[in-house]
Scaffold this motif. Structure first.
Motif, PDB file in Angstrom:
ATOM      1  N   HIS A 179       1.002  -1.291  -0.037  1.00  5.57           N
ATOM      2  CA  HIS A 179      -0.135  -0.020  -0.080  1.00  5.57           C
ATOM      3  C   HIS A 179       0.947   1.171   0.076  1.00  5.57           C
ATOM      4  CE1 HIS A 179      -4.389   0.808   0.556  1.00  5.57           C
ATOM      5  NE2 HIS A 179      -3.850   1.995   0.813  1.00  5.57           N
ATOM      6  N   LEU A 214       1.307   5.435   0.727  1.00  9.24           N
ATOM      7  CA  LEU A 214       0.587   6.574   1.293  1.00  9.24           C
ATOM      8  C   LEU A 214       1.447   7.747   0.716  1.00  9.24           C
ATOM      9  CD1 LEU A 214       0.451   4.139   3.488  1.00  9.24           C
ATOM     10  CD2 LEU A 214      -0.485   5.752   4.987  1.00  9.24           C
ATOM     11  N   TYR A 248       2.793  11.553   3.228  1.00  9.79           N
ATOM     12  CA  TYR A 248       2.736  10.839   4.616  1.00  9.79           C
ATOM     13  C   TYR A 248       3.383  11.720   5.838  1.00  9.79           C
ATOM     14  CZ  TYR A 248       2.648   7.822   8.611  1.00  9.79           C
ATOM     15  OH  TYR A 248       2.582   7.165   9.894  1.00  9.79           O
ATOM     16  N   TRP A 254      -2.197  11.331   5.615  1.00 10.77           N
ATOM     17  CA  TRP A 254      -1.486  11.402   4.262  1.00 10.77           C
ATOM     18  C   TRP A 254      -2.244  12.140   3.182  1.00 10.77           C
ATOM     19  CZ3 TRP A 254      -2.707   7.000   7.141  1.00 10.77           C
ATOM     20  CH2 TRP A 254      -4.158   6.657   6.808  1.00 10.77           C
ATOM     21  N   THR A 273      -3.997   7.865  -0.788  1.00  8.48           N
ATOM     22  CA  THR A 273      -3.476   6.646  -0.717  1.00  8.48           C
ATOM     23  C   THR A 273      -4.078   5.695  -1.488  1.00  8.48           C
ATOM     24  OG1 THR A 273      -3.062   4.709   0.777  1.00  8.48           O
ATOM     25  CG2 THR A 273      -5.199   6.155   1.088  1.00  8.48           C
TER      26      THR A 273
END
Length: 283
Positions: A89, A91, A94, A99, A102
């Motif tokens: 994943h 982000l 961030y 964030w 995403t």
């Protein structure tokens, strides 16, 4: 992870712990990293790659839906097996648990089918489920060229500040010996910074010229090793030009970075822009 990277990242700074705090591997001399704002470009296009098994690295949006990082970040360190896309994943922008955007990974292209033993293969392109770069911006890969460069930028999420982006504003990069698609650099970087971008400002745009992989040990101290962005350019032909963010609440200019760098260098703060940041990076 390449043997040379493991060896260099395991190197401890010389000196007594009682005399001074232990220096993190990858910091040569004074620590030149500084916290930057994840809400402004180009840092909004840099983010953390998190995995289900707890590994994390830094990545950079190089197109609306593609993230460049180091390949060794996307292998299970314990088993040596490649991570599946659904375990990854990204982000973007961030900072402190928040964030800017995403997205989950849906595909991963690596420079190698196994854990990298060759630093030149330590690159990966992660395709995201949605084009979040249209919100937070992206930074296109560019050929770094054959000459050494100064005034390079590097930003990432190091082990000591895993929840804040930290950047080195003004370091040096040169082509590695032997004609291979590798760069040597002196940008401070620690664990967690693997996959972080080496950036250059040219013609009012910021471009990515390398992906930090690790360190090689030399008699004079650790030398940063990065994969040239020329490898990414060769891996695809549809790289759109860099673009700043469009989402509300994100600054398309490096406003805080320009202001802070001007203050640190004792110069008047110019109107914020990438060109102004480039001028401040010059001696």
């Amino acid at each position: 992870m390449p043997h040379l990277i493991l060896a260099a990242l395991g190197l401890l700074a010389a000196g007594s712990a009682a005399a001074e705090p232990a220096r993190l591997p990858g910091i040569a001399g004074a620590d030149d990293r500084q916290i930057v704002s994840a809400r402004e470009y180009p840092w909004s296009a840099v983010g953390r790659l998190n995995t289900r098994i707890g590994q994390r690295c830094t990545g950079t949006l190089v197109a609306p839906d593609r993230v460049a990082t180091a390949a060794h970040c996307l292998f299970n360190r314990r088993t040596g097996q490649p991570l599946r896309p659904e375990a990854v994943h990204f982000l973007a922008g961030y900072a402190r648990g928040e964030w800017a955007a995403t997205a989950a990974a849906v595909a991963i292209r690596r420079g190698t089918d196994g854990p990298p033993g060759d630093p030149a293969a330590d690159w990966a392109i992660v395709t995201l489920a949605r084009p979040i770069g249209r919100e937070v911006g992206w930074i296109a890969p560019a050929d770094p060229g054959p000459a050494a460069e100064a005034g390079v930028l590097r930003a990432g999420y190091g082990q000591d500040r895993a929840h804040l982006p930290m950047a080195v504003l003004g370091c040096e990069v040169r082509p590695a010996a032997g004609g291979r698609p590798l760069l040597a650099h002196n940008c401070d970087a620690v664990r967690g910074d693997s996959g972080s971008p080496l950036l250059r400002i040219e013609g009012g745009r910021v471009v990515l010229i390398g992906i930090h992989s690790g360190h090689a040990r030399r008699a004079a101290g650790p030398v940063g090793v990065a994969v040239s962005a020329a490898v990414l350019r060769a891996a695809g032909t549809d790289w759109p030009e860099s673009r700043p963010p469009t989402a509300a609440g994100l600054d398309p200019r490096p406003t805080a970075t320009v202001r802070d760098l001007a203050r640190r260098t004792g110069r008047p703060a110019p109107a914020p822009s990438l060109e102004a940041l480039a001028r401040l990076l010059r001696p």
